[in-house]
Structure formats: C-alpha cells, structure tokens
Write an enzyme that holds these catalytic residues in place. Structure first.
Site, PDB file in Angstrom:
ATOM      1  NE  ARG A 156      -5.767   9.475  -1.872  1.00 43.94           N
ATOM      2  CZ  ARG A 156      -6.650   9.203  -2.841  1.00 43.94           C
ATOM      3  NH1 ARG A 156      -6.695   7.998  -3.380  1.00 43.94           N
ATOM      4  NH2 ARG A 156      -7.494  10.120  -3.250  1.00 43.94           N
ATOM      5  CG  HIS A 205      -4.314  -1.632  -1.542  1.00 41.35           C
ATOM      6  ND1 HIS A 205      -3.578  -0.759  -2.314  1.00 41.35           N
ATOM      7  CD2 HIS A 205      -3.523  -1.930  -0.495  1.00 41.35           C
ATOM      8  CE1 HIS A 205      -2.407  -0.531  -1.755  1.00 41.35           C
ATOM      9  NE2 HIS A 205      -2.342  -1.244  -0.646  1.00 41.35           N
ATOM     10  CG  HIS A 231      -5.983  -2.813   3.922  1.00 37.30           C
ATOM     11  ND1 HIS A 231      -5.094  -2.693   4.967  1.00 37.30           N
ATOM     12  CD2 HIS A 231      -5.472  -2.076   2.891  1.00 37.30           C
ATOM     13  CE1 HIS A 231      -4.095  -1.902   4.598  1.00 37.30           C
ATOM     14  NE2 HIS A 231      -4.290  -1.533   3.348  1.00 37.30           N
ATOM     15  CG  ASP A 241      -0.232  -0.469   4.524  1.00 35.81           C
ATOM     16  OD1 ASP A 241       0.255  -0.027   3.470  1.00 35.81           O
ATOM     17  OD2 ASP A 241      -1.440  -0.336   4.789  1.00 35.81           O
TER      18      ASP A 241
END
Length: 458
Positions: free
Chosen positions: A85, A235, A272, A323
């Site tokens: 990230r 998410h 997810h 994604d």
C-alpha cells in the site's frame, strides 16, 4: 445511431440454457433485438465460431495499472498488503488527470481484449496531488469517463467515500490526501460524477464507502442513503489485520458487524470478504449481497482464500474483478478462483456441483453476480433485451480443437496458454478484432507517455 439491426451468426453460442448450434443474434444499437437458433447465416452477417456473453468486471482501481510489477522486490521485513500500500500511495500522488485517463484507457482496452465488456470502477482518486479539490470536483471521474469512451468499455462508475485512515474515525495519513472527503464534499462529488455520465451510452452510477477502516458507521449509512437504489460497494475483511483491528474497535468481526448494523441486501457488493467464520459465510450468502472476488489480486497481495464451497452451498452469489489490475482477463480470474480452492482443500473441481462443468459453473455464476453488482441485472447474457456485450472465441485455437458444449468453457478457462478471444462487442460496437483492440496503437502511445513520466517522478 441507426436503429437497423445488424446480426452475428455463431456456429455455437452460450445461451441461458446452454450451448446451441447455428445461432443468429440480431443487434439494435446497444442491445440484442432477437436471438434465433438452428438457422443459417444471412448475407451480411458477421460470422464467428463460438459466441459467449460479455462479462462485467465488478471491481477495478484503474490508476493502479500504472504500478503493475513495481511491487515485486522483497523488503527487509515481511511483505504484506500494508507494505504494498505504501507504493500505491506514492503512485497515486504522482498522476495528473491526463495520466489517469491514459492509464485507464490502456487498462480498459486490455479488459476488452480479455473478455470484459463492462467495468465497475471503484473510484477513490478524487483530488489534486496536494489534496485540494479540483475546481471541478469530478475532474478525475471525468478522466475515467473519457477513458471508457476512448476504449468503448461499458462503465459503472462507483465514487467512493474515503474519510479516515483506520477504525474509529482516525485522522487520515498524508499519503491518503487525494482520496479524502467529508460527507458534504462527497455528496457534491457524487452529483458531479453523475453529471459526467450523462450522454455516455449504457453508463451506470454506483456508490461506495471504502471500508469500515476508512468510513465511520455514520458515514457508511450516509453514503448508502445518497442513491438508495444504486449498487452499493464496500471493501470488507480482506486482511487478517483488518479483522483484528475491527474486533479491537467494535468487539465484532467486520462482516459480523456489518450484517448486524446495516441493511445488507441485494444492492450490496462486498469486495473480498476473504476472512469470515462459518456463520458469517452463511449469513452473507443469505443476505443476497454479491461477494466481489478478486482472485488474482488477492493472490498477488497474499490476502488469503475465500470460502467458496460453503458460501455457494448457502446460495451465495459472486462476481469477479481485477482490483489492482496486475493481470487482466476473465479466464485469469476464474482460473485463479478455482485453483486457490484446489490448493487450500488439496482436491480438484471444487466449485462445480456433482457432474457439472467447472468452467460453465464459474462463468455463469460470475456473469450473474457481476451484472447485479454493476447495475445491469437482467441485461447480461445472449437474450433479447440484453446489452449487446458479446465475446467470440476462435475454434481453431489449439485449446479448443475438438471441444464441444461445456468443455469449450473448461478449455477456455483452464486449457489455454494464450487467449482464444477473437472479437469483442460492447454495447453493440465491435471493439476487438483478431484479439486486439481496434484503437490499441493510439491508446498505447498515450499510455507509454504517462508511464514514462511516472517513472521519473517515483
């Protein structure tokens, strides 16, 4: 646009009740006007070997295509989603509106070449690099719309409310500054984004809260209320740390908390949902929400393995998305979904019920779930009134020689080392011929320039 139908004749086509021979699909603008079986081609028909419905890609972050392959060097400690990230934030801080459009257009051309005919763009890159809103709050949403027009890919734009860095309304980090909105700012952004879609054929608007980490309970409810009949995405439970932090914040796991505190129903798509207990799995399936699975990204990030057998046994629906866009293709996502199950359970043919084809089971389930999640439920498939989103396969591809019926889908997903996709239509317009996007050269020139600029900024 002329209302006069054009027609595609397929030697074989996947219809609602299975493969049929000698199928003639008549198009009227962006939709299918009629479907005939057992007929010969008429003069002027476009002829194909094998025709499939186009698939929606229910979850994409287009700008992340710019960093594909850049996060594959091992760091000094344990690499995880959270270390990945950091690079994603750095990339996000470098891109201007033209870069976003160029990268997204390249990605969307690749999606069409990979068999996706619509994208659910989970869009949270909103502001200028310093974090201030553009004069046009939907400037970067406009970049996504432009890319969709350039590539000819159907668009479901899903602006995202992203307000915090962690559970409990924690202050956002500096690396998140381009993502952040308060409730009032997000409402204005959503309105401006909807205006960008006006005039874009076949476009849909969704809405999202990024996650329970990035939006408080009040903000989640607020975002969901802004367009009460639109698809709502979020998410959830992607990482073990996310689950642990949610328990520390609320005393409950993320899916458990959400199902108890929100009215989760068929308009919801939970992205997810990787880490769930048995009870959460069954409860989520029974809620009617779509599980938005991103198998290639989930493998790339080391997220974990979704509990597909129990979810499907409880009647759950799923669709797939690309994604982070590390690799693009319908077959890639479906293959990875099944292979992850095989590795986890140390068995074969996990998702299909007894006696059924894995390829067809995966394909049809993903087609249905992704259509619901992207706002086109009832408009997917080769049937009158559906969107004219169609994909043809080359019967002379080595993987497809001698294959018939459902084994065509098994070979397409599990047996082809290179794609057998030949032609692709989105909203009735041909966008791919001989496996290549018709505008691929011009799109690539802009993409290359954007990536070269990015490489000097990182």
């Amino acid at each position: 646009m002329s209302s006069k139908p054009t027609a595609i004749h397929a030697k074989r086509a996947l219809l609602e009740d299975g493969f049929a021979d000698n199928v003639r699909v008549m198009l009227s603008g962006p939709t299918i006007a009629a479907v005939e079986t057992g007929c010969q081609p008429a003069p002027g028909d476009e002829r194909v070997d094998i025709l499939l419905p186009g698939m929606a890609n229910l979850h994409s972050h287009a700008f992340q295509r710019a960093m594909a392959g850049l996060a594959e060097v091992r760091g000094p400690g344990r690499d995880t989603f959270w270390t990945w990230r950091d690079l994603m934030y750095r990339v996000a801080l470098t891109l201007d509106p033209d870069d976003v459009s160029a990268v997204a257009a390249q990605l969307y051309a690749e999606m069409l070449e990979g068999g996706f005919t619509r994208v659910g763009e989970f869009h949270y890159l909103h502001h200028a690099p310093d974090g201030s809103p553009y004069a046009d709050r939907a400037e970067l949403a406009g970049s996504i719309v432009e890319a969709s027009q350039t590539a000819g890919l159907g668009l479901t734009l899903i602006p995202v409310l992203y307000a915090h860095s962690d559970f409990g309304g924690a202050r956002p980090s500096d690396g998140q500054r381009r993502f952040i909105n308060d409730r009032e700012g997000f409402a204005h952004l959503l309105d401006a984004s909807e205006a960008k879609l006006s005039g874009l054929e076949g476009a849909c608007l969704g809405v999202a809260a990024h996650s329970l980490r990035a939006a408080t309970p009040e903000e989640v409810s607020f975002a969901a209320s802004l367009r009460p009949h639109a698809p709502f995405h979020m998410h959830i439970s992607e990482q073990v740390k996310e689950v642990e932090d949610c328990i520390a914040w609320s005393g409950q796991r993320p899916v458990e908390w959400l199902l108890e505190n929100e009215t989760v129903d068929q308009r919801w798509c939970l992205i997810h949902a990787t880490h769930m207990t048995a009870d959460e799995t069954v409860s989520l399936a029974q809620s009617g929400a779509v599980a938005g699975l991103c198998p290639v990204t989930e493998a790339n990030l080391g997220d974990g393995v979704f509990n597909a057998p129990d979810f499907l046994a409880a009647g759950g629906q799923f669709g797939t998305g690309s994604d982070s866009n590390i690799l693009i293709g319908v077959a890639d996502e479906l293959r990875q979904l099944e292979y992850a199950q095989r590795l986890f359970h140390r068995a074969r043919n996990i998702i299909a019920p007894h006696g059924a084809s894995n390829g067809r089971t995966l394909f049809e389930a993903a087609l249905k779930g992704a259509a619901r999640a992207t706002g086109i439920e009832g408009k997917a498939g080769i049937q009158p009134g559906a969107l004219a989103d169609l994909v043809s396969l080359d019967a002379n591809h080595p993987a497809l020689i001698g294959r018939k019926g459902d084994s065509l889908l098994d070979a397409f997903i599990f047996g082809a080392s290179r794609s057998p996709i030949d032609k692709v239509w989105a909203l009735g317009r041909k966008q791919v011929e001989a496996g290549r996007h018709l505008a691929s050269d011009a799109i690539f020139v802009r993409f290359r320039s954007a990536i070269e600029r990015l490489s000097h900024r990182l």
